[in-house]
Design an enzyme around this catalytic site. Structure first.
Site, PDB file in Angstrom:
ATOM      1  N   GLU A   1      -5.355   2.865  -3.824  1.00 39.14           N
ATOM      2  CA  GLU A   1      -4.693   1.887  -4.679  1.00 39.14           C
ATOM      3  C   GLU A   1      -5.001   2.195  -6.129  1.00 39.14           C
ATOM      4  OE1 GLU A   1      -2.149   0.036  -5.588  1.00 39.14           O
ATOM      5  OE2 GLU A   1      -2.456  -0.896  -3.614  1.00 39.14           O
TER       6      GLU A   1
ATOM      7  N   CYS B   1       0.852  -1.160   0.000  1.00 40.90           N
ATOM      8  CA  CYS B   1       0.000   0.000   0.000  1.00 40.90           C
ATOM      9  C   CYS B   1       0.911   1.240   0.000  1.00 40.90           C
ATOM     10  CB  CYS B   1      -0.887  -0.064   1.250  1.00 40.90           C
ATOM     11  SG  CYS B   1      -1.586   1.443   1.874  1.00 40.90           S
TER      12      CYS B   1
END
Length: 206
Positions: free
Chosen positions: A114, A2
């Site tokens: 994302e 992430c």
């Protein structure tokens, strides 16, 4: 994954108090000379958070058995900056294998970003925001280390579940609030949790 997350604490009383406590600790350490490399006192980053930013981090106090709010630098400096660690290889990579028994942490967020992983690497995918909903805490499992009078941290990742695997094959290792103390204080629980199923997340294109 992430590589970017969000912390918007002021719509949530608990997160707001944790940020205030971490900032008070950072100010106290700076005044005591614990962060001599900083020209000015540092504060926890809110809003969209990037690698190397100072991030809100929950760490156990071994002496009092309490959980404390700290500011850590997102990313552990090795040959390059490492911001994530794969939960499946914790026992294999020396840096993280050494940290896991005693230096686990929790990173409170309100969601993460994302970019959709596409087969065509030259084409940039859509950016998504994922979490439990506006102002709802999303707790990420991590590891930290003390280095150069500051603390550095990484986020643990795992295989994506159905709610986001069409966006990216990896997602953060997410903790329920009720399991924060177990993650921080119980090594056996923490090792078992590396294989836990992740909750489904809400998502929106941004």
């Amino acid at each position: 994954m992430c590589g970017r997350f969000a912390l918007n604490p002021y719509g949530n009383e608990m997160l707001s108090k944790l940020v205030d406590k971490a900032n008070a600790r950072l100010m106290s350490d700076w005044q005591a000379g614990e962060h001599e490399q900083y020209i000015d006192s540092n504060k926890v980053t809110t809003g969209e958070v990037f690698p190397t930013n100072t991030i809100l981090t929950l760490i156990r106090d071994r002496s009092t058995k309490n959980v404390g709010a700290f500011g850590t630098d997102w990313g552990i400096q090795a040959k390059s900056l490492i911001i994530n660690a794969r939960s499946e290889t914790i026992k294999e990579r020396y840096t993280f294998k050494a940290l896991f028994p005693n230096y686990r942490c929790v990173i409170p967020t309100t969601g993460f970003y994302e970019w959709q992983h596409l087969d065509d690497k030259k084409k940039k995918g859509n950016k998504f925001y994922l979490g439990f909903g506006e102002d709802e805490p999303l707790f990420l499992a991590g590891l930290y280390k003390a280095q150069n009078k500051s603390k550095q941290s990484v986020i643990l990742t795992t295989k994506s579940n159905e709610s986001m695997k069409d966006i990216h094959e990896r997602m953060p290792l997410i903790l329920e609030a009720k399991n924060i103390r177990n993650w921080l204080f119980d090594e056996g629980f923490a090792y078992d949790y590396l294989q836990a199923n992740m909750p489904n997340l809400a998502r929106q294109k941004v």
